[in-house]
Design an enzyme around this catalytic site. Structure first.
Site: not given
Ligand code: RB5
Length: 148
Positions: A11, A68, A70, A101, A136
């Site tokens: 994203d 993204c 996180t 695994h 596994h």
């Molecule tokens: C975008 O602000 C953020 O929510 C997205 O990049 C991501 O971290 C979602 O899991």
């Protein structure tokens, strides 16, 4: 080294890191299909998770990478596609183990969590490991059975 076909996506939050890692993958000799996003405009990560997950599940790509903020949203969305085993890896040990695994076929990382150097090391660790099979295999088969 085996040349791999990788589908990559992000994203807006993961765009810059994805571009850096895509360049790294190309330098290593891999084929990279960037399925978006392609600019910094705010967008919805599930759209790109779906595109990469479908490319992997459909066999157009050997492996996928999703970035993204996180890594979490990308993995949650990608894992809805049958045949996809997406793992959020924020350290090299987890990256290696997710291949050895869990036979992870999509790597998810968070650009707001890991820096560019660590992200490259995580990607290298992930690509450098392959599924061990054996006990596994039985466990991964049980994951696949959950899709039915
Ligand atoms: C975008 O602000 C953020 O929510 C997205 O990049 C991501 O971290 C979602 O899991």
């Amino acid at each position: 080294m085996t040349t791999l076909r990788l589908a990559v996506g992000s994203d807006h939050a993961g765009l810059d890191l994805k571009r850096q890692l895509a360049a790294h993958l190309r330098e290593l000799g891999h084929e990279v299909a960037d399925l978006g996003t392609h600019d910094h405009e705010s967008c919805d990560y599930p759209d790109f998770a779906a595109a990469v997950a479908r490319a992997v599940a459909g066999g157009q790509a050997d492996l996928g990478m999703l970035i993204c903020g996180t890594g979490q949203g990308m993995a949650i969305a990608a894992n809805k596609v049958a045949g996809v085993r997406a793992a959020v890896c924020l350290d090299t040990f987890s990256a290696r183990m997710s291949r050895l695994h869990n036979d992870a076929n999509v790597l998810c990382m968070g650009a707001r969590v890991v820096g560019p150097g660590l992200a490259e090391d995580i990607l290298d660790a992930w690509l450098g490991a392959s599924f061990e099979g054996g006990r596994h295999q039985r466990r991964v088969a049980k994951i696949a059975a959950l899709e039915e």
